[in-house]
Motif scaffolding. Structure first.
Motif, PDB file in Angstrom:
ATOM      1  N   GLY A  41       0.813  -1.199   0.000  1.00  0.00           N
ATOM      2  CA  GLY A  41       0.000   0.000   0.000  1.00  0.00           C
ATOM      3  C   GLY A  41       0.852   1.257   0.000  1.00  0.00           C
ATOM      4  N   ALA A  42       1.997   1.194   0.692  1.00  0.00           N
ATOM      5  CA  ALA A  42       2.906   2.350   0.727  1.00  0.00           C
ATOM      6  C   ALA A  42       3.468   2.622  -0.658  1.00  0.00           C
ATOM      7  CB  ALA A  42       4.036   2.095   1.715  1.00  0.00           C
ATOM      8  N   MET A  43       3.631   1.575  -1.448  1.00  0.00           N
ATOM      9  CA  MET A  43       4.133   1.758  -2.811  1.00  0.00           C
ATOM     10  C   MET A  43       3.117   2.522  -3.649  1.00  0.00           C
ATOM     11  SD  MET A  43       5.825  -2.030  -3.379  1.00  0.00           S
ATOM     12  CE  MET A  43       6.683  -1.644  -4.923  1.00  0.00           C
ATOM     13  N   TYR A  44       1.849   2.131  -3.545  1.00  0.00           N
ATOM     14  CA  TYR A  44       0.798   2.834  -4.289  1.00  0.00           C
ATOM     15  C   TYR A  44       0.634   4.265  -3.783  1.00  0.00           C
ATOM     16  CZ  TYR A  44      -0.560  -1.493  -6.574  1.00  0.00           C
ATOM     17  OH  TYR A  44      -0.549  -2.626  -7.344  1.00  0.00           O
ATOM     18  N   ARG A  45       0.784   4.440  -2.495  1.00  0.00           N
ATOM     19  CA  ARG A  45       0.674   5.785  -1.927  1.00  0.00           C
ATOM     20  C   ARG A  45       1.828   6.673  -2.411  1.00  0.00           C
ATOM     21  NH1 ARG A  45      -2.378   7.127   2.545  1.00  0.00           N
ATOM     22  NH2 ARG A  45      -3.930   5.585   3.148  1.00  0.00           N
ATOM     23  N   ALA A  46       3.026   6.098  -2.485  1.00  0.00           N
ATOM     24  CA  ALA A  46       4.181   6.871  -2.937  1.00  0.00           C
ATOM     25  C   ALA A  46       4.002   7.312  -4.390  1.00  0.00           C
ATOM     26  CB  ALA A  46       5.452   6.052  -2.781  1.00  0.00           C
ATOM     27  N   LEU A  47       3.492   6.418  -5.215  1.00  0.00           N
ATOM     28  CA  LEU A  47       3.239   6.792  -6.609  1.00  0.00           C
ATOM     29  C   LEU A  47       2.128   7.840  -6.690  1.00  0.00           C
ATOM     30  CD1 LEU A  47       3.461   3.650  -8.924  1.00  0.00           C
ATOM     31  CD2 LEU A  47       4.992   5.611  -8.751  1.00  0.00           C
ATOM     32  N   THR A  48       1.151   7.717  -5.819  1.00  0.00           N
ATOM     33  CA  THR A  48       0.079   8.711  -5.794  1.00  0.00           C
ATOM     34  C   THR A  48       0.637  10.078  -5.438  1.00  0.00           C
ATOM     35  OG1 THR A  48      -1.562   7.040  -5.168  1.00  0.00           O
ATOM     36  CG2 THR A  48      -2.120   9.342  -4.711  1.00  0.00           C
ATOM     37  N   TRP A  49       1.539  10.119  -4.467  1.00  0.00           N
ATOM     38  CA  TRP A  49       2.191  11.376  -4.100  1.00  0.00           C
ATOM     39  C   TRP A  49       2.912  11.971  -5.306  1.00  0.00           C
ATOM     40  CZ3 TRP A  49       7.286  13.041  -4.144  1.00  0.00           C
ATOM     41  CH2 TRP A  49       7.554  14.231  -3.450  1.00  0.00           C
ATOM     42  N   ALA A  50       3.599  11.109  -6.070  1.00  0.00           N
ATOM     43  CA  ALA A  50       4.332  11.568  -7.254  1.00  0.00           C
ATOM     44  C   ALA A  50       3.367  12.102  -8.315  1.00  0.00           C
ATOM     45  CB  ALA A  50       5.164  10.430  -7.825  1.00  0.00           C
ATOM     46  N   VAL A  51       2.237  11.439  -8.485  1.00  0.00           N
ATOM     47  CA  VAL A  51       1.240  11.873  -9.470  1.00  0.00           C
ATOM     48  C   VAL A  51       0.661  13.227  -9.069  1.00  0.00           C
ATOM     49  CG1 VAL A  51      -1.059  11.378 -10.398  1.00  0.00           C
ATOM     50  CG2 VAL A  51       0.655   9.552 -10.266  1.00  0.00           C
ATOM     51  N   LEU A  52       0.336  13.376  -7.800  1.00  0.00           N
ATOM     52  CA  LEU A  52      -0.203  14.645  -7.322  1.00  0.00           C
ATOM     53  C   LEU A  52       0.819  15.766  -7.488  1.00  0.00           C
ATOM     54  CD1 LEU A  52      -1.967  13.424  -4.054  1.00  0.00           C
ATOM     55  CD2 LEU A  52      -3.092  14.198  -6.152  1.00  0.00           C
ATOM     56  N   ARG A  53       2.069  15.461  -7.221  1.00  0.00           N
ATOM     57  CA  ARG A  53       3.129  16.468  -7.363  1.00  0.00           C
ATOM     58  C   ARG A  53       3.314  16.869  -8.814  1.00  0.00           C
ATOM     59  NH1 ARG A  53       9.390  14.900  -6.418  1.00  0.00           N
ATOM     60  NH2 ARG A  53       8.756  13.548  -8.129  1.00  0.00           N
ATOM     61  N   SER A  54       3.084  15.930  -9.724  1.00  0.00           N
ATOM     62  CA  SER A  54       3.281  16.209 -11.151  1.00  0.00           C
ATOM     63  C   SER A  54       2.204  17.120 -11.725  1.00  0.00           C
ATOM     64  CB  SER A  54       3.297  14.899 -11.942  1.00  0.00           C
ATOM     65  OG  SER A  54       1.995  14.351 -12.041  1.00  0.00           O
ATOM     66  N   GLY A  55       1.042  17.125 -11.087  1.00  0.00           N
ATOM     67  CA  GLY A  55      -0.048  17.974 -11.554  1.00  0.00           C
ATOM     68  C   GLY A  55      -0.935  17.353 -12.611  1.00  0.00           C
ATOM     69  N   VAL A  56      -0.712  16.092 -12.978  1.00  0.00           N
ATOM     70  CA  VAL A  56      -1.561  15.461 -13.992  1.00  0.00           C
ATOM     71  C   VAL A  56      -2.912  15.112 -13.376  1.00  0.00           C
ATOM     72  CG1 VAL A  56       0.474  14.511 -15.122  1.00  0.00           C
ATOM     73  CG2 VAL A  56      -0.834  13.076 -13.562  1.00  0.00           C
ATOM     74  N   GLU A  57      -3.921  15.001 -14.201  1.00  0.00           N
ATOM     75  CA  GLU A  57      -5.258  14.664 -13.736  1.00  0.00           C
ATOM     76  C   GLU A  57      -5.327  13.183 -13.354  1.00  0.00           C
ATOM     77  OE1 GLU A  57      -7.818  16.585 -13.219  1.00  0.00           O
ATOM     78  OE2 GLU A  57      -6.782  18.412 -13.889  1.00  0.00           O
ATOM     79  N   LEU A  58      -5.971  12.895 -12.247  1.00  0.00           N
ATOM     80  CA  LEU A  58      -6.096  11.510 -11.794  1.00  0.00           C
ATOM     81  C   LEU A  58      -6.885  10.658 -12.784  1.00  0.00           C
ATOM     82  CD1 LEU A  58      -6.836  12.014  -7.981  1.00  0.00           C
ATOM     83  CD2 LEU A  58      -4.657  11.432  -9.061  1.00  0.00           C
ATOM     84  N   THR A  59      -7.734  11.319 -13.563  1.00  0.00           N
ATOM     85  CA  THR A  59      -8.559  10.602 -14.531  1.00  0.00           C
ATOM     86  C   THR A  59      -7.818  10.332 -15.846  1.00  0.00           C
ATOM     87  OG1 THR A  59      -9.458  12.738 -15.239  1.00  0.00           O
ATOM     88  CG2 THR A  59     -10.729  11.490 -13.613  1.00  0.00           C
ATOM     89  N   ASP A  60      -6.622  10.881 -15.980  1.00  0.00           N
ATOM     90  CA  ASP A  60      -5.820  10.697 -17.190  1.00  0.00           C
ATOM     91  C   ASP A  60      -4.898   9.500 -16.987  1.00  0.00           C
ATOM     92  OD1 ASP A  60      -4.117  10.794 -19.366  1.00  0.00           O
ATOM     93  OD2 ASP A  60      -3.736  12.946 -19.232  1.00  0.00           O
ATOM     94  N   ALA A  61      -5.408   8.310 -17.273  1.00  0.00           N
ATOM     95  CA  ALA A  61      -4.675   7.076 -17.002  1.00  0.00           C
ATOM     96  C   ALA A  61      -3.322   7.028 -17.702  1.00  0.00           C
ATOM     97  CB  ALA A  61      -5.521   5.870 -17.414  1.00  0.00           C
ATOM     98  N   GLU A  62      -3.259   7.525 -18.925  1.00  0.00           N
ATOM     99  CA  GLU A  62      -2.008   7.496 -19.675  1.00  0.00           C
ATOM    100  C   GLU A  62      -0.935   8.353 -19.002  1.00  0.00           C
ATOM    101  OE1 GLU A  62      -0.315   8.473 -24.184  1.00  0.00           O
ATOM    102  OE2 GLU A  62      -2.472   8.356 -23.810  1.00  0.00           O
ATOM    103  N   SER A  63      -1.322   9.529 -18.555  1.00  0.00           N
ATOM    104  CA  SER A  63      -0.369  10.418 -17.894  1.00  0.00           C
ATOM    105  C   SER A  63       0.049   9.873 -16.525  1.00  0.00           C
ATOM    106  CB  SER A  63      -0.968  11.817 -17.735  1.00  0.00           C
ATOM    107  OG  SER A  63      -1.169  12.421 -19.002  1.00  0.00           O
ATOM    108  N   VAL A  64      -0.903   9.295 -15.820  1.00  0.00           N
ATOM    109  CA  VAL A  64      -0.598   8.688 -14.520  1.00  0.00           C
ATOM    110  C   VAL A  64       0.406   7.560 -14.709  1.00  0.00           C
ATOM    111  CG1 VAL A  64      -1.525   7.293 -12.628  1.00  0.00           C
ATOM    112  CG2 VAL A  64      -2.773   9.320 -13.411  1.00  0.00           C
ATOM    113  N   ALA A  65       0.179   6.736 -15.727  1.00  0.00           N
ATOM    114  CA  ALA A  65       1.090   5.626 -16.012  1.00  0.00           C
ATOM    115  C   ALA A  65       2.470   6.137 -16.394  1.00  0.00           C
ATOM    116  CB  ALA A  65       0.520   4.765 -17.132  1.00  0.00           C
ATOM    117  N   LYS A  66       2.516   7.242 -17.098  1.00  0.00           N
ATOM    118  CA  LYS A  66       3.796   7.825 -17.507  1.00  0.00           C
ATOM    119  C   LYS A  66       4.600   8.261 -16.282  1.00  0.00           C
ATOM    120  CE  LYS A  66       5.743  11.225 -20.766  1.00  0.00           C
ATOM    121  NZ  LYS A  66       6.650  11.939 -19.845  1.00  0.00           N
ATOM    122  N   VAL A  67       3.932   8.906 -15.336  1.00  0.00           N
ATOM    123  CA  VAL A  67       4.597   9.329 -14.103  1.00  0.00           C
ATOM    124  C   VAL A  67       5.123   8.102 -13.359  1.00  0.00           C
ATOM    125  CG1 VAL A  67       4.265  10.378 -11.832  1.00  0.00           C
ATOM    126  CG2 VAL A  67       3.233  11.430 -13.846  1.00  0.00           C
ATOM    127  N   ALA A  68       4.287   7.070 -13.279  1.00  0.00           N
ATOM    128  CA  ALA A  68       4.681   5.850 -12.566  1.00  0.00           C
ATOM    129  C   ALA A  68       5.920   5.210 -13.175  1.00  0.00           C
ATOM    130  CB  ALA A  68       3.523   4.856 -12.569  1.00  0.00           C
TER     131      ALA A  68
END
Length: 226
Positions: A41-68
Protein backbone atom coordinates in the motif's frame (compact mmCIF):
# COMPACT_ATOMS: atom_id res chain seq x y z
CA UNK A 1 13.76 -10.81 16.62
CA UNK A 2 13.08 -14.25 18.01
CA UNK A 3 15.92 -16.74 18.26
CA UNK A 4 15.97 -20.16 16.60
CA UNK A 5 13.78 -18.99 13.73
CA UNK A 6 14.15 -21.15 10.58
CA UNK A 7 16.01 -19.45 7.75
CA UNK A 8 14.09 -21.16 4.94
CA UNK A 9 11.58 -19.71 2.52
CA UNK A 10 8.37 -18.43 4.05
CA UNK A 11 5.99 -16.13 2.20
CA UNK A 12 2.91 -14.87 4.02
CA UNK A 13 0.26 -12.91 2.11
CA UNK A 14 -1.94 -10.66 4.25
CA UNK A 15 -4.91 -9.01 2.57
CA UNK A 16 -7.91 -7.08 3.80
CA UNK A 17 -9.59 -3.67 3.86
CA UNK A 18 -8.29 -0.57 5.65
CA UNK A 19 -8.56 -0.71 9.42
CA UNK A 20 -8.52 -4.50 9.64
CA UNK A 21 -5.13 -4.51 11.33
CA UNK A 22 -3.03 -5.57 8.33
CA UNK A 23 -0.05 -3.30 8.87
CA UNK A 24 0.45 -3.82 12.60
CA UNK A 25 -0.15 -7.57 12.38
CA UNK A 26 2.12 -7.96 9.36
CA UNK A 27 5.00 -6.06 10.93
CA UNK A 28 4.71 -7.95 14.22
CA UNK A 29 4.50 -11.28 12.41
CA UNK A 30 7.55 -10.47 10.30
CA UNK A 31 9.59 -9.63 13.41
CA UNK A 32 8.40 -12.83 15.06
CA UNK A 33 9.44 -14.89 12.02
CA UNK A 34 12.78 -13.17 11.50
CA UNK A 35 11.42 -12.16 8.10
CA UNK A 36 11.27 -9.03 5.96
CA UNK A 37 8.10 -7.00 5.45
CA UNK A 38 6.62 -5.33 2.38
CA UNK A 39 3.88 -2.72 2.60
CA UNK A 40 2.50 -2.69 -0.94
CA UNK A 41 0.00 0.00 0.00
CA UNK A 42 2.91 2.35 0.73
CA UNK A 43 4.13 1.76 -2.81
CA UNK A 44 0.80 2.83 -4.29
CA UNK A 45 0.67 5.79 -1.93
CA UNK A 46 4.18 6.87 -2.94
CA UNK A 47 3.24 6.79 -6.61
CA UNK A 48 0.08 8.71 -5.79
CA UNK A 49 2.19 11.38 -4.10
CA UNK A 50 4.33 11.57 -7.25
CA UNK A 51 1.24 11.87 -9.47
CA UNK A 52 -0.20 14.65 -7.32
CA UNK A 53 3.13 16.47 -7.36
CA UNK A 54 3.28 16.21 -11.15
CA UNK A 55 -0.05 17.97 -11.55
CA UNK A 56 -1.56 15.46 -13.99
CA UNK A 57 -5.26 14.66 -13.74
CA UNK A 58 -6.10 11.51 -11.79
CA UNK A 59 -8.56 10.60 -14.53
CA UNK A 60 -5.82 10.70 -17.19
CA UNK A 61 -4.67 7.08 -17.00
CA UNK A 62 -2.01 7.50 -19.68
CA UNK A 63 -0.37 10.42 -17.89
CA UNK A 64 -0.60 8.69 -14.52
CA UNK A 65 1.09 5.63 -16.01
CA UNK A 66 3.80 7.82 -17.51
CA UNK A 67 4.60 9.33 -14.10
CA UNK A 68 4.68 5.85 -12.57
CA UNK A 69 7.13 4.65 -15.17
CA UNK A 70 9.50 7.58 -14.72
CA UNK A 71 9.82 8.03 -10.95
CA UNK A 72 12.47 6.34 -8.85
CA UNK A 73 10.43 4.66 -6.11
CA UNK A 74 12.27 2.84 -3.33
CA UNK A 75 10.89 1.10 -0.27
CA UNK A 76 12.65 -0.73 2.54
CA UNK A 77 11.66 -4.12 3.98
CA UNK A 78 12.75 -3.82 7.61
CA UNK A 79 9.62 -4.53 9.71
CA UNK A 80 10.97 -2.39 12.54
CA UNK A 81 11.42 0.69 10.40
CA UNK A 82 11.36 0.97 6.62
CA UNK A 83 11.81 4.03 4.43
CA UNK A 84 9.90 5.18 1.37
CA UNK A 85 11.47 7.59 -1.11
CA UNK A 86 10.45 9.05 -4.46
CA UNK A 87 13.29 10.45 -6.57
CA UNK A 88 15.40 10.56 -3.42
CA UNK A 89 12.78 12.44 -1.37
CA UNK A 90 11.64 10.85 1.90
CA UNK A 91 7.84 10.69 1.61
CA UNK A 92 7.05 8.35 4.53
CA UNK A 93 5.05 11.04 6.31
CA UNK A 94 3.49 12.72 3.28
CA UNK A 95 1.97 9.53 1.88
CA UNK A 96 -0.19 9.13 5.00
CA UNK A 97 -1.79 12.55 4.60
CA UNK A 98 -5.42 13.15 3.58
CA UNK A 99 -4.57 14.30 0.04
CA UNK A 100 -2.82 11.04 -0.83
CA UNK A 101 -5.41 8.97 1.03
CA UNK A 102 -8.17 10.57 -1.01
CA UNK A 103 -6.44 9.90 -4.33
CA UNK A 104 -4.69 6.56 -3.90
CA UNK A 105 -7.61 4.34 -4.96
CA UNK A 106 -7.86 6.19 -8.28
CA UNK A 107 -4.15 5.82 -9.00
CA UNK A 108 -4.12 2.17 -7.89
CA UNK A 109 -6.94 1.42 -10.32
CA UNK A 110 -4.81 2.31 -13.37
CA UNK A 111 -3.89 -1.02 -15.06
CA UNK A 112 -0.38 0.10 -16.03
CA UNK A 113 0.34 1.17 -12.46
CA UNK A 114 -0.75 -2.18 -11.08
CA UNK A 115 1.26 -4.06 -13.70
CA UNK A 116 4.38 -2.09 -12.82
CA UNK A 117 4.08 -2.43 -9.06
CA UNK A 118 2.99 -6.08 -9.05
CA UNK A 119 6.13 -6.91 -11.04
CA UNK A 120 8.27 -5.04 -8.51
CA UNK A 121 6.52 -6.69 -5.58
CA UNK A 122 7.08 -10.14 -7.04
CA UNK A 123 10.75 -9.34 -7.54
CA UNK A 124 11.12 -8.28 -3.90
CA UNK A 125 9.50 -11.55 -2.81
CA UNK A 126 11.76 -13.59 -5.08
CA UNK A 127 14.87 -11.77 -3.88
CA UNK A 128 13.93 -12.07 -0.21
CA UNK A 129 12.28 -15.47 0.16
CA UNK A 130 11.27 -14.98 3.80
CA UNK A 131 8.77 -12.15 3.92
CA UNK A 132 5.35 -10.99 5.06
CA UNK A 133 3.58 -9.01 2.34
CA UNK A 134 0.45 -6.99 2.99
CA UNK A 135 -2.01 -5.37 0.63
CA UNK A 136 -5.28 -5.99 -1.15
CA UNK A 137 -4.39 -8.46 -3.91
CA UNK A 138 -1.39 -10.31 -2.48
CA UNK A 139 -2.86 -13.79 -2.10
CA UNK A 140 -4.95 -13.57 -5.27
CA UNK A 141 -2.46 -11.88 -7.64
CA UNK A 142 0.97 -10.96 -6.30
CA UNK A 143 1.89 -14.16 -4.47
CA UNK A 144 -0.66 -16.87 -5.31
CA UNK A 145 1.84 -19.53 -4.19
CA UNK A 146 2.35 -18.01 -0.71
CA UNK A 147 2.85 -20.46 2.14
CA UNK A 148 0.00 -18.83 4.02
CA UNK A 149 -2.72 -16.52 2.74
CA UNK A 150 -4.69 -14.54 5.27
CA UNK A 151 -7.65 -12.24 4.80
CA UNK A 152 -8.09 -9.98 7.81
CA UNK A 153 -11.42 -8.31 8.35
CA UNK A 154 -13.29 -6.48 11.11
CA UNK A 155 -16.63 -4.79 11.63
CA UNK A 156 -17.11 -1.42 9.96
CA UNK A 157 -17.39 0.22 13.37
CA UNK A 158 -14.14 -1.31 14.64
CA UNK A 159 -12.27 -0.39 11.50
CA UNK A 160 -13.47 3.21 11.62
CA UNK A 161 -12.62 3.49 15.31
CA UNK A 162 -9.10 2.17 14.77
CA UNK A 163 -8.34 4.34 11.78
CA UNK A 164 -9.77 7.49 13.33
CA UNK A 165 -7.62 6.89 16.42
CA UNK A 166 -4.52 6.53 14.24
CA UNK A 167 -5.28 9.69 12.27
CA UNK A 168 -6.87 11.68 15.12
CA UNK A 169 -9.89 12.13 12.86
CA UNK A 170 -13.67 12.16 13.28
CA UNK A 171 -15.06 8.61 13.46
CA UNK A 172 -18.06 9.31 11.23
CA UNK A 173 -15.92 10.98 8.57
CA UNK A 174 -13.44 8.12 8.75
CA UNK A 175 -16.21 5.54 8.35
CA UNK A 176 -17.49 7.34 5.26
CA UNK A 177 -13.99 7.47 3.77
CA UNK A 178 -13.39 3.77 4.46
CA UNK A 179 -16.70 2.91 2.78
CA UNK A 180 -15.70 4.99 -0.25
CA UNK A 181 -12.30 3.29 -0.51
CA UNK A 182 -13.80 -0.17 0.02
CA UNK A 183 -16.15 0.36 -2.91
CA UNK A 184 -13.41 1.70 -5.20
CA UNK A 185 -10.92 -1.01 -4.27
CA UNK A 186 -13.36 -3.90 -4.55
CA UNK A 187 -14.94 -2.82 -7.83
CA UNK A 188 -11.89 -1.75 -9.86
CA UNK A 189 -11.42 -3.70 -13.09
CA UNK A 190 -7.86 -4.87 -12.48
CA UNK A 191 -6.83 -6.84 -9.39
CA UNK A 192 -9.63 -5.72 -7.06
CA UNK A 193 -9.61 -6.20 -3.30
CA UNK A 194 -10.73 -9.77 -2.84
CA UNK A 195 -10.25 -12.83 -0.68
CA UNK A 196 -8.16 -15.57 -2.29
CA UNK A 197 -10.16 -18.84 -2.45
CA UNK A 198 -7.67 -20.63 -0.19
CA UNK A 199 -7.12 -17.76 2.27
CA UNK A 200 -7.74 -18.12 5.98
CA UNK A 201 -10.29 -15.51 7.01
CA UNK A 202 -9.71 -13.97 10.42
CA UNK A 203 -12.11 -11.44 11.96
CA UNK A 204 -10.05 -9.15 14.19
CA UNK A 205 -12.95 -7.17 15.67
CA UNK A 206 -12.62 -8.73 19.12
CA UNK A 207 -8.97 -9.82 18.89
CA UNK A 208 -5.83 -8.11 20.13
CA UNK A 209 -2.76 -7.81 17.91
CA UNK A 210 -0.76 -10.37 19.89
CA UNK A 211 -3.60 -12.87 19.65
CA UNK A 212 -3.84 -12.45 15.87
CA UNK A 213 -0.08 -12.89 15.46
CA UNK A 214 -0.13 -15.99 17.68
CA UNK A 215 -2.87 -17.53 15.56
CA UNK A 216 -0.93 -16.88 12.37
CA UNK A 217 2.24 -18.33 13.89
CA UNK A 218 0.25 -21.45 14.84
CA UNK A 219 -1.03 -21.80 11.27
CA UNK A 220 2.51 -21.51 9.90
CA UNK A 221 3.78 -24.07 12.40
CA UNK A 222 1.06 -26.47 11.28
CA UNK A 223 2.31 -26.05 7.72
CA UNK A 224 5.92 -26.56 8.74
CA UNK A 225 7.14 -23.16 7.56
CA UNK A 226 7.34 -21.14 10.78
Amino acid sequence: MEENVPAGRCVVAVDGPSGSGKSTVSRRLAVSLGARYLDTGAMYRALTWAVLRSGVELTDAESVAKVAGEVDLRIGTDPQGYGVTVDGVDVAKEIRGPEVTGAVSAVAAVPAVRELLVARQRQVIADTGRIVVEGRDIGSVVAPDADLKVYLTASEAARAQRRSAEDAADVAATAADLARRDKLDSTRTVNPLQQAPDAVVLDTTELGIDEVVARLRALLTERGVA
